[in-house]
Motif scaffolding. Structure first.
Motif, PDB file in Angstrom:
ATOM      1  N   HIS A   1      52.373 -57.029  54.487  1.00 29.62           N
ATOM      2  CA  HIS A   1      51.736 -57.996  53.040  1.00 29.62           C
ATOM      3  C   HIS A   1      50.768 -57.210  52.357  1.00 29.62           C
ATOM      4  CE1 HIS A   1      51.522 -61.992  51.424  1.00 29.62           C
ATOM      5  NE2 HIS A   1      50.389 -61.787  51.262  1.00 29.62           N
ATOM      6  N   LYS A   2      49.794 -56.530  53.180  1.00 29.33           N
ATOM      7  CA  LYS A   2      48.738 -55.797  52.484  1.00 29.33           C
ATOM      8  C   LYS A   2      49.189 -54.715  51.447  1.00 29.33           C
ATOM      9  CE  LYS A   2      44.518 -53.630  53.324  1.00 29.33           C
ATOM     10  NZ  LYS A   2      44.592 -52.460  53.408  1.00 29.33           N
ATOM     11  N   LEU A   3      50.475 -53.945  52.011  1.00 29.13           N
ATOM     12  CA  LEU A   3      50.998 -52.849  51.255  1.00 29.13           C
ATOM     13  C   LEU A   3      51.527 -53.517  50.189  1.00 29.13           C
ATOM     14  CD1 LEU A   3      52.801 -50.294  53.649  1.00 29.13           C
ATOM     15  CD2 LEU A   3      50.768 -50.101  51.822  1.00 29.13           C
ATOM     16  N   GLY A   4      52.207 -54.672  50.215  1.00 29.02           N
ATOM     17  CA  GLY A   4      52.826 -55.288  48.989  1.00 29.02           C
ATOM     18  C   GLY A   4      51.947 -55.659  48.092  1.00 29.02           C
ATOM     19  N   SER A   5      50.769 -55.986  48.264  1.00 26.15           N
ATOM     20  CA  SER A   5      49.874 -56.185  47.110  1.00 26.15           C
ATOM     21  C   SER A   5      49.490 -54.922  46.353  1.00 26.15           C
ATOM     22  CB  SER A   5      48.677 -56.942  47.597  1.00 26.15           C
ATOM     23  OG  SER A   5      47.799 -56.020  48.205  1.00 26.15           O
TER      24      SER A   5
ATOM     25  N   TYR B   1      47.351 -49.599  46.475  1.00 25.59           N
ATOM     26  CA  TYR B   1      46.428 -48.606  45.559  1.00 25.59           C
ATOM     27  C   TYR B   1      45.625 -47.829  46.623  1.00 25.59           C
ATOM     28  CZ  TYR B   1      43.768 -46.576  41.810  1.00 25.59           C
ATOM     29  OH  TYR B   1      43.277 -45.863  40.596  1.00 25.59           O
ATOM     30  N   ALA B   2      45.137 -48.572  47.499  1.00 25.08           N
ATOM     31  CA  ALA B   2      44.239 -47.831  48.608  1.00 25.08           C
ATOM     32  C   ALA B   2      45.115 -46.934  49.349  1.00 25.08           C
ATOM     33  CB  ALA B   2      43.503 -48.775  49.425  1.00 25.08           C
ATOM     34  N   PHE B   3      46.382 -47.572  49.826  1.00 31.53           N
ATOM     35  CA  PHE B   3      47.064 -46.630  50.779  1.00 31.53           C
ATOM     36  C   PHE B   3      47.680 -45.561  49.958  1.00 31.53           C
ATOM     37  CE2 PHE B   3      51.806 -46.279  51.651  1.00 31.53           C
ATOM     38  CZ  PHE B   3      51.703 -45.787  52.990  1.00 31.53           C
TER      39      PHE B   3
ATOM     40  N   TRP C   1      39.408 -56.600  40.806  1.00 29.47           N
ATOM     41  CA  TRP C   1      39.422 -55.284  41.779  1.00 29.47           C
ATOM     42  C   TRP C   1      39.348 -54.007  40.836  1.00 29.47           C
ATOM     43  CZ3 TRP C   1      42.938 -51.623  42.542  1.00 29.47           C
ATOM     44  CH2 TRP C   1      44.080 -51.896  42.192  1.00 29.47           C
ATOM     45  N   VAL C   2      40.233 -54.131  39.531  1.00 26.54           N
ATOM     46  CA  VAL C   2      40.446 -52.944  38.985  1.00 26.54           C
ATOM     47  C   VAL C   2      39.043 -52.976  38.289  1.00 26.54           C
ATOM     48  CG1 VAL C   2      41.678 -51.895  36.838  1.00 26.54           C
ATOM     49  CG2 VAL C   2      42.835 -53.247  38.810  1.00 26.54           C
TER      50      VAL C   2
ATOM     51  N   GLY D   1      34.431 -49.626  37.186  1.00 27.26           N
ATOM     52  CA  GLY D   1      32.946 -49.806  37.017  1.00 27.26           C
ATOM     53  C   GLY D   1      32.248 -49.041  38.056  1.00 27.26           C
ATOM     54  N   GLU D   2      32.738 -48.582  39.179  1.00 30.86           N
ATOM     55  CA  GLU D   2      32.016 -47.954  40.295  1.00 30.86           C
ATOM     56  C   GLU D   2      31.442 -46.772  39.676  1.00 30.86           C
ATOM     57  OE1 GLU D   2      34.395 -47.218  43.563  1.00 30.86           O
ATOM     58  OE2 GLU D   2      34.459 -49.382  44.303  1.00 30.86           O
ATOM     59  N   GLY D   3      32.141 -45.927  38.992  1.00 33.56           N
ATOM     60  CA  GLY D   3      31.698 -44.526  38.490  1.00 33.56           C
ATOM     61  C   GLY D   3      30.743 -44.756  37.412  1.00 33.56           C
TER      62      GLY D   3
END
Lengths: 66, 246
Positions: free
Chosen positions: B6-10, B15-17, B237-238, B243-245
């Motif tokens: 389920h997590k992979l499908g999101s 993205y993290a994967f 989250w995007v 914004g992180e950088g």
């Protein structure tokens, strides 16, 4: 080594006009795909960063009492 | 297990994967293709009949494999998108289509230049070559159809349907050399029997095939990330990621 010299390698036993274009086209595709991927990513990030910065600025300016 | 899927499908989970996994496939692709190229071009023995022109096999066969595999994966992604409405499947299908088209083009081109010394012609309207040319047009059609609609979802659905219908062409390509009389030789590799080539000839070919598949996985993982950023740019989250950088 299947060839005696570098010249022989380039000549490909007389098949140079066929072997090298086939390899050239393949490598060109691989490099083009990677290059396109990087340019696409860079462009996307630049655009997203700009948008986030603009929104932050707007949010900050909005808080300033006028 | 289901939570993982389920997590992979999101998009966020994928993205993290992808960030963690894609470097390994880039390294594998570079190493295998680099090694396979040197081995195939300089160290594999020349063919007793075709001489050094046979070395074209080391780019022709992997390209043709990918050309067909990518279309099958796109059809499966289209099915997942249509049945379960998983947007990530459509993003991945979008990301891999140009590579599939490019691989089909390279397979056709390397086959054509190989045909000149081997068959005495660069093109023949036989079953294998014609069905491969059709595959190329199918790729172009899928890519064009996706962008031909105003709404993204309509384009995605049209492209998925065309991919699922067009995938019928894949078994036709595969069995064309058995069903019809063609100039093209039958398959080099099969699961059930040993290759009809000495080891020092087919081993570099296997390495090239594995390298091309790694390349495909690396490109798809990385490019799907671009596609996620493009489509999810309004998501929180995007925004946080970008914004992180700053």
């Amino acid at each position: 080594m299947a060839f005696d010299s570098f010249t022989a390698f380039l000549a490909m036993g007389g098949y140079a006009p066929y072997v090298w274009p086939a390899y050239g086209a393949t490598l060109l595709l691989l490099f083009a795909v990677v290059l396109h991927l990087r340019l696409e990513r860079r462009r996307l990030w630049r655009e997203l960063r700009r948008r986030v910065r603009r929104e932050r600025r707007q949010a900050r300016d909005g808080e300033v009492p006028s | 297990m289901w939570a993982f899927i389920h997590k992979l499908g999101s998009p966020k989970g994928f993205y993290a994967f992808s960030v963690r996994l894609s470097p390994w496939f880039w390294v594998a692709a570079t190493t295998l293709i680099g090694g396979g190229l040197v081995w195939g071009l300089a160290f594999a023995p020349a063919d007793y009949q075709q001489g050094d022109s046979f070395r074209i096999i080391y780019v022709h066969v992997p390209a043709a494999f990918l050309a067909q595999s990518i279309f099958v994966v796109m059809a499966l992604a289209g099915l997942v998108f249509m049945v379960w409405r998983i947007k990530l499947a459509d993003m991945a299908a979008t990301a891999m289509a140009p590579l599939g088209a490019g691989m089909t083009f390279v397979a056709l081109l390397s086959g054509a230049v190989w045909g000149v010394p081997t068959w005495g012609t660069w093109w023949q309207w036989d079953a294998r070559l014609t069905s491969m040319l059709l595959l190329f047009f199918l790729y172009i059609g899928v890519i064009a159809l996706r962008s031909a609609f105003d709404g993204r979802d309509s384009g995605s659905r049209a492209a998925s349907v065309l991919t699922m219908v067009g995938v019928i062409n894949i078994p036709i390509i595969k069995y064309s050399v058995e069903w019809w009389y063609t100039l093209h030789q039958p398959a080099t590799f099969s699961v059930t029997s040993r290759p009809a080539m000495p080891t020092e000839m087919w081993l570099p070919l296997l390495i090239m095939v594995l390298g091309f598949y790694s390349f495909f996985i690396a490109v798809t993982l990385t490019r799907t990330r671009n596609e996620i950023l493009r489509r999810e740019s309004a998501k929180r989250w995007v925004r946080d990621l970008v914004g992180e950088g700053n």
